[in-house]
Design an enzyme around this catalytic site. Structure first.
Site, PDB file in Angstrom:
ATOM      1  N   ARG A 191      34.787  44.591  42.141  1.00 16.63           N
ATOM      2  CA  ARG A 191      36.151  44.709  41.638  1.00 16.63           C
ATOM      3  C   ARG A 191      36.579  46.174  41.599  1.00 16.63           C
ATOM      4  O   ARG A 191      35.743  47.083  41.589  1.00 16.63           O
ATOM      5  CB  ARG A 191      36.250  44.115  40.234  1.00 16.63           C
ATOM      6  CG  ARG A 191      35.893  42.647  40.145  1.00 16.63           C
ATOM      7  CD  ARG A 191      35.965  42.154  38.706  1.00 16.63           C
ATOM      8  NE  ARG A 191      35.663  40.731  38.588  1.00 16.63           N
ATOM      9  CZ  ARG A 191      34.446  40.224  38.422  1.00 16.63           C
ATOM     10  NH1 ARG A 191      33.407  41.052  38.356  1.00 16.63           N
ATOM     11  NH2 ARG A 191      34.255  38.927  38.325  1.00 16.63           N
ATOM     12  N   ARG A 239      38.327  41.673  47.630  1.00 13.47           N
ATOM     13  CA  ARG A 239      37.227  40.904  47.017  1.00 13.47           C
ATOM     14  C   ARG A 239      37.200  39.493  47.606  1.00 13.47           C
ATOM     15  O   ARG A 239      36.126  38.951  47.885  1.00 13.47           O
ATOM     16  CB  ARG A 239      37.403  40.882  45.506  1.00 13.47           C
ATOM     17  CG  ARG A 239      36.379  40.031  44.750  1.00 13.47           C
ATOM     18  CD  ARG A 239      36.516  40.271  43.251  1.00 13.47           C
ATOM     19  NE  ARG A 239      35.874  39.253  42.430  1.00 13.47           N
ATOM     20  CZ  ARG A 239      34.591  39.220  42.134  1.00 13.47           C
ATOM     21  NH1 ARG A 239      33.773  40.151  42.612  1.00 13.47           N
ATOM     22  NH2 ARG A 239      34.088  38.274  41.366  1.00 13.47           N
ATOM     23  N   TYR A 293      36.474  28.722  48.474  1.00 10.63           N
ATOM     24  CA  TYR A 293      36.028  29.467  49.650  1.00 10.63           C
ATOM     25  C   TYR A 293      35.304  28.580  50.666  1.00 10.63           C
ATOM     26  O   TYR A 293      35.133  28.968  51.804  1.00 10.63           O
ATOM     27  CB  TYR A 293      35.074  30.591  49.241  1.00 10.63           C
ATOM     28  CG  TYR A 293      35.710  31.672  48.416  1.00 10.63           C
ATOM     29  CD1 TYR A 293      36.363  32.743  49.016  1.00 10.63           C
ATOM     30  CD2 TYR A 293      35.662  31.631  47.030  1.00 10.63           C
ATOM     31  CE1 TYR A 293      36.946  33.744  48.265  1.00 10.63           C
ATOM     32  CE2 TYR A 293      36.244  32.622  46.256  1.00 10.63           C
ATOM     33  CZ  TYR A 293      36.887  33.676  46.880  1.00 10.63           C
ATOM     34  OH  TYR A 293      37.460  34.655  46.121  1.00 10.63           O
ATOM     35  N   HIS A 324      42.793  43.657  45.248  1.00 14.88           N
ATOM     36  CA  HIS A 324      41.912  42.563  44.826  1.00 14.88           C
ATOM     37  C   HIS A 324      41.686  41.562  45.959  1.00 14.88           C
ATOM     38  O   HIS A 324      40.696  40.827  45.947  1.00 14.88           O
ATOM     39  CB  HIS A 324      42.491  41.846  43.607  1.00 14.88           C
ATOM     40  CG  HIS A 324      41.512  40.931  42.934  1.00 14.88           C
ATOM     41  ND1 HIS A 324      40.450  41.392  42.173  1.00 14.88           N
ATOM     42  CD2 HIS A 324      41.406  39.581  42.919  1.00 14.88           C
ATOM     43  CE1 HIS A 324      39.759  40.375  41.710  1.00 14.88           C
ATOM     44  NE2 HIS A 324      40.311  39.257  42.159  1.00 14.88           N
ATOM     45  N   HIS A 364      30.843  35.630  40.088  1.00 13.91           N
ATOM     46  CA  HIS A 364      31.669  34.495  39.656  1.00 13.91           C
ATOM     47  C   HIS A 364      30.865  33.665  38.660  1.00 13.91           C
ATOM     48  O   HIS A 364      29.698  33.356  38.887  1.00 13.91           O
ATOM     49  CB  HIS A 364      32.062  33.627  40.856  1.00 13.91           C
ATOM     50  CG  HIS A 364      33.140  34.239  41.708  1.00 13.91           C
ATOM     51  ND1 HIS A 364      32.857  35.049  42.792  1.00 13.91           N
ATOM     52  CD2 HIS A 364      34.494  34.172  41.621  1.00 13.91           C
ATOM     53  CE1 HIS A 364      34.001  35.437  43.349  1.00 13.91           C
ATOM     54  NE2 HIS A 364      35.006  34.922  42.656  1.00 13.91           N
ATOM     55  N   LYS A 382      33.270  42.442  34.501  1.00 14.55           N
ATOM     56  CA  LYS A 382      33.975  41.346  33.839  1.00 14.55           C
ATOM     57  C   LYS A 382      33.036  40.186  33.545  1.00 14.55           C
ATOM     58  O   LYS A 382      33.184  39.488  32.550  1.00 14.55           O
ATOM     59  CB  LYS A 382      35.123  40.886  34.751  1.00 14.55           C
ATOM     60  CG  LYS A 382      35.948  39.744  34.201  1.00 14.55           C
ATOM     61  CD  LYS A 382      37.053  39.397  35.180  1.00 14.55           C
ATOM     62  CE  LYS A 382      37.854  38.209  34.700  1.00 14.55           C
ATOM     63  NZ  LYS A 382      38.908  37.829  35.664  1.00 14.55           N
TER      64      LYS A 382
END
Length: 328
Positions: A201, A283, A315, A280, A306, A226
């Site tokens: 990120r 990513r 994805y 972003h 994730h 995060k």
């Protein structure tokens, strides 16, 4: 029984409305409002709570303005969050609203609904959801930790629909255009390339320090991202990028911050003639490439951080052609 009476100034002009609820066995409840409809809604809520046996005297809630609650929340809760800067901005947005001067007990669901509808005309549904989530958590903290007897008005309001998840990928030739244009911006070519190689990120790249980079083991150790701590494996290209960088005295890998990355990237896209691309999105591009290289969801999750496999589900369609070939 509730009574709603107008409050008038010396010239006899109505300047507000006073709602008063009297019911045997309960203390008289009285409050003043700017609008008659708001006074009536409050009186109905109080009477309903009394009828159901869930009424709680709200004297402390009457004395605590939303602005004061916002300030206290900023000090005690927001200041310790990783996304504090963004939440401080949302707090300032709320403090500029007329609601900020009203006591917590005087903010009702229809007020929140009106705020939601007005904000949706100005900002995205995602931004509106974050602003409502902030107020909802403040009411929760006020009730659970601050001892203020309040009912959360956000719970009775529909949240804006979630925005469609972005699936922007780099088109043919866009990566080359980005990197060529980025040469005029310090460190951004390396930052863009590293993002595409690692799916890190923006905040993780901007805050990266050399003590977290283990080139001999081809990994980066993140413990303030995060999603919590994780190890990011380095491809040969990622290692080359880091090897080429000079070592700074302050220990940081890059000298520029998150905002400079965002602004600089936008300028690069504009000069390169690339539309609708955000930092972003790199990513997303990197994560997609991991799947195209044959990594499974568990392996990709370990790299990207994730939290759930559900987050990676969108994805999987990217490799549909490969799956078809495997089926024969």
């Amino acid at each position: 029984m509730a009574s709603i009476t107008p409050r008038k100034d010396r010239d006899g002009i109505t300047i507000g409305w006073q709602a008063q609820v009297r019911r045997k066995g309960f203390p008289t409840q009285s409050r003043t409002f700017d609008k008659k409809g708001t006074a009536q809604a409050w009186a109905r809520q109080v009477e309903g709570d009394m009828e159901r046996g869930v009424f709680v005297a709200t004297s402390l809630a009457d004395k605590t303005a939303l602005a004061d609650a916002l300030d206290r929340y900023a000090r005690e809760v927001t200041s310790s969050k990783k996304g504090a800067l963004q939440e401080f901005r949302r707090i300032e947005q709320w403090k500029r609203h007329p609601f900020a001067a009203r006591p917590l007990s005087n903010i009702l669901p229809h007020d929140i609904a009106a705020y939601r509808d007005a904000r949706l005309k100005e900002v995205s549904p995602a931004t509106t959801r974050l602003e409502l989530a902030l107020i909802s958590h403040i009411f929760t903290i006020a009730r659970k930790e601050w001892g203020i007897p309040v009912t959360n008005p956000v719970h009775d309001v529909r949240m804006p629909a979630k925005s469609k998840e972005r699936d922007r990928r780099l088109a043919r030739g866009e990566e080359e255009k980005l990197l060529a244009t980025a040469e005029m911006f310090r460190e951004l070519p390396e930052i863009i390339s590293l993002a595409l190689e690692t799916a890190m990120r923006r905040s993780e790249i901007a805050r990266l320090t050399w003590d977290r980079v283990l080139l001999s083991k081809r990994t980066i150790i993140l413990d303030d991202g995060k999603s919590g701590g994780r190890s990011v494996p380095l491809s040969s290209r990622a290692r080359e990028i880091l090897d080429s960088l000079p070592r700074r005295l302050d220990g940081k890998v890059f000298s520029i911050g998150e905002n400079f990355i965002t602004v600089g990237f936008a300028r690069i896209c504009a000069r390169a003639g690339i539309e609708d691309l955000r930092f972003h999105d790199l990513r997303h591009e990197a994560t997609s490439r991991f799947f195209e290289k044959g990594l499974n969801p568990m392996q990709v999750s370990a790299i990207t951080g994730h939290k759930t496999l559900q987050m990676l589900k969108r994805y999987t369609h990217l490799r549909a052609e490969d799956l078809a070939k495997m089926l024969g």
